[in-house]
Enzyme design. Structure first.
Site, PDB file in Angstrom:
ATOM      1  N   TYR A 235     -13.764  -1.090  10.208  1.00  0.00           N
ATOM      2  CA  TYR A 235     -12.332  -0.772  10.248  1.00  0.00           C
ATOM      3  C   TYR A 235     -11.765  -1.034  11.649  1.00  0.00           C
ATOM      4  O   TYR A 235     -10.739  -1.694  11.819  1.00  0.00           O
ATOM      5  CB  TYR A 235     -12.152   0.691   9.853  1.00  0.00           C
ATOM      6  CG  TYR A 235     -10.754   1.255   9.972  1.00  0.00           C
ATOM      7  CD1 TYR A 235      -9.724   0.812   9.134  1.00  0.00           C
ATOM      8  CD2 TYR A 235     -10.472   2.256  10.896  1.00  0.00           C
ATOM      9  CE1 TYR A 235      -8.451   1.370   9.233  1.00  0.00           C
ATOM     10  CE2 TYR A 235      -9.206   2.813  10.994  1.00  0.00           C
ATOM     11  CZ  TYR A 235      -8.195   2.364  10.160  1.00  0.00           C
ATOM     12  OH  TYR A 235      -6.942   2.920  10.254  1.00  0.00           O
TER      13      TYR A 235
ATOM     14  N   GLY B  89       0.830  -1.215   0.000  1.00  0.00           N
ATOM     15  CA  GLY B  89       0.000   0.000   0.000  1.00  0.00           C
ATOM     16  C   GLY B  89       0.856   1.254   0.000  1.00  0.00           C
ATOM     17  O   GLY B  89       0.519   2.257   0.637  1.00  0.00           O
TER      18      GLY B  89
ATOM     19  N   LYS C 208      -9.011  -3.742  13.038  1.00  0.00           N
ATOM     20  CA  LYS C 208      -7.774  -3.341  13.727  1.00  0.00           C
ATOM     21  C   LYS C 208      -7.637  -4.081  15.070  1.00  0.00           C
ATOM     22  O   LYS C 208      -6.545  -4.497  15.432  1.00  0.00           O
ATOM     23  CB  LYS C 208      -7.728  -1.824  13.932  1.00  0.00           C
ATOM     24  CG  LYS C 208      -7.526  -1.033  12.633  1.00  0.00           C
ATOM     25  CD  LYS C 208      -6.212  -1.386  11.946  1.00  0.00           C
ATOM     26  CE  LYS C 208      -5.963  -0.591  10.683  1.00  0.00           C
ATOM     27  NZ  LYS C 208      -4.782  -1.046   9.923  1.00  0.00           N
TER      28      LYS C 208
ATOM     29  N   ILE D 253      -3.368  11.394  10.794  1.00  0.00           N
ATOM     30  CA  ILE D 253      -2.047  11.866  10.340  1.00  0.00           C
ATOM     31  C   ILE D 253      -2.239  13.044   9.387  1.00  0.00           C
ATOM     32  O   ILE D 253      -3.031  12.963   8.438  1.00  0.00           O
ATOM     33  CB  ILE D 253      -1.277  10.741   9.601  1.00  0.00           C
ATOM     34  CG1 ILE D 253      -1.208   9.464  10.444  1.00  0.00           C
ATOM     35  CG2 ILE D 253       0.125  11.225   9.214  1.00  0.00           C
ATOM     36  CD1 ILE D 253      -0.305   9.521  11.623  1.00  0.00           C
TER      37      ILE D 253
ATOM     38  N   LEU E 214       0.413   7.412   4.176  1.00  0.00           N
ATOM     39  CA  LEU E 214       1.562   7.043   5.013  1.00  0.00           C
ATOM     40  C   LEU E 214       2.720   6.544   4.159  1.00  0.00           C
ATOM     41  O   LEU E 214       3.877   6.938   4.347  1.00  0.00           O
ATOM     42  CB  LEU E 214       1.104   5.950   5.995  1.00  0.00           C
ATOM     43  CG  LEU E 214       1.901   5.702   7.258  1.00  0.00           C
ATOM     44  CD1 LEU E 214       2.184   6.995   7.994  1.00  0.00           C
ATOM     45  CD2 LEU E 214       1.135   4.722   8.146  1.00  0.00           C
TER      46      LEU E 214
ATOM     47  N   GLY F 229      -0.327   5.107  -0.614  1.00  0.00           N
ATOM     48  CA  GLY F 229      -1.239   5.810   0.277  1.00  0.00           C
ATOM     49  C   GLY F 229      -0.562   6.965   0.993  1.00  0.00           C
ATOM     50  O   GLY F 229       0.617   7.268   0.764  1.00  0.00           O
TER      51      GLY F 229
HETATM   52  C1  AKB Z   1      -9.095   7.104   9.757  1.00  0.00           C
HETATM   53  O1  AKB Z   1      -9.597   8.223   9.965  1.00  0.00           O
HETATM   54  O2  AKB Z   1      -9.745   6.124   9.384  1.00  0.00           O
HETATM   55  C2  AKB Z   1      -7.630   6.925  10.043  1.00  0.00           C
HETATM   56  C3  AKB Z   1      -7.394   6.398  11.410  1.00  0.00           C
HETATM   57  C4  AKB Z   1      -7.558   7.291  12.579  1.00  0.00           C
HETATM   58  O3  AKB Z   1      -7.085   5.254  11.574  1.00  0.00           O
HETATM   59  N1  AKB Z   1      -6.931   8.152   9.845  1.00  0.00           N
END
Ligand code: AKB
Length: 332
Positions: free
Chosen positions: A140, A8, A144, A170, A13, A11
């Site tokens: 998401y 990736g 994680k 970020i 990062l 992206g």
């Molecule tokens: C998002 O907003 O999904 C990311 C994160 C905080 O993992 N930047």
């Protein structure tokens, strides 16, 4: 000398991390990869087309380039993940399992970016401890939490040297983020310079943990270079720099650009932001491997505006996102 694969890599990062890794280890020792056909590969830089959901392609690249370290950045972010939950699970979970399996087989060191998204509505919002309630309300976040547990499992059971950070939002100028909830904190700079106005998708009082990209890069390199005995957490470390509200960010930008105005039109991302902590306690990262941030809000804003005046503002999200196209309507 390390041989490094970045998944990736196109992206937000990856765009900065690849530059830092190449500076440290040499251009030919850092292999970029992503789902798209090569865009960047030129001169001695190497790019491989890689869909991390396909294990054989990953193994072939690891073997072909004799990779010893993987920065596994391919993933679907929070907002995009709510639009495509199946794909979010597939890329984030199966992609990570393939990387961890490859790490077990080929004895690779792995970096896995976790997120403040592991936390949820019942997590303490202020000074969120390292070990606390993790009840994410997004796919998401669920991937994680699961990913962190997989990392811990592979480290304990198979001795895989996997290291991870719970990254906040970020902020960077090199590439736009794509598909996250904290994206407003980057979009706003481009809009401030170009249109002098921005419509923000979270309410003014929404306060989230944030970090400037140079700090994020130092954190990632710091944890990866730390002595293995210093790494006492193999799920993922809380990591923090600054926390500010959308209104505080606007006010700081206005000290440089007084004519800038911001309007607020919260959308589905407000609920995601509301479920995340405001301030994270990262004492463990500071104690274990010496983490320290450098940029506060004033320094971030000053540097971002300077850098964007030089590098140019973006109309919309042009870069290759971590894994897929960005959510639509990034700029209004
Ligand atoms: C998002 O907003 O999904 C990311 C994160 C905080 O993992 N930047």
């Amino acid at each position: 000398m390390h041989k490094i694969l970045v998944t990736g890599s196109g992206g937000q990062l990856g765009s900065d991390l690849v530059v830092a890794l190449r500076r440290l280890y040499g251009v030919s020792n850092v292999i970029e990869s992503g789902r798209r056909v090569p865009l960047k590969g030129s001169g001695s830089s190497i790019y491989e087309t890689l869909d991390v959901t396909q294990r054989p392609s990953l193994d072939a690249i690891v073997e072909r380039h004799q990779i010893d370290t993987v920065y596994h950045l391919a993933g679907v972010l929070s907002a995009k993940g709510e639009q495509q939950p199946d794909r979010c699970w597939d890329v984030n979970i199966n992609g990570l399992r393939h990387v961890l399996e490859a790490a077990k087989t080929f004895k690779l060191q792995v970096f896995f970016p976790s997120s403040i998204a592991v936390f949820g509505p019942h997590t303490p919002k202020l000074d969120t401890p390292q070990i606390t309630i993790e009840d994410p309300s997004t796919m998401y976040g669920i991937t994680k939490v699961t990913g962190e547990l997989l990392c811990h499992y592979y480290a304990q059971r198979f001795g895989v040297d996997v290291r991870s950070l719970r990254l906040p939002g970020i902020i960077s100028y090199r590439a736009l983020p794509g598909g996250g909830t904290t994206d407003f904190a980057v979009e706003i700079f481009h809009a401030a310079l170009k249109a002098k106005t921005y419509t923000c998708f979270v309410r003014p009082e929404t306060r989230l943990p944030m970090m400037y990209m140079p700090d994020a890069i130092r954190a990632i390199l710091g944890i990866m270079q730390a002595d293995p005995s210093a790494i006492t957490i193999r799920t993922s470390y809380n990591l923090a720099a600054v926390s500010f509200s959308a209104a505080e960010l606007v006010a700081e930008i206005q000290t440089h650009l007084p004519q800038f105005t911001c309007h607020y039109a919260p959308d589905f991302r407000q609920a995601i932001a509301d479920s995340w902590p405001s301030v994270i306690d990262d004492a463990k990262a500071r104690a274990d491997w010496g983490w320290q941030h450098q940029y506060d809000l004033a320094a971030i804003v000053e540097d971002m505006l300077e850098a964007l005046k030089t590098t140019g503002v973006r109309e919309a999200c042009h870069h290759e996102e971590n894994s897929d196209s960005p959510v639509s309507g990034m700029f209004r």
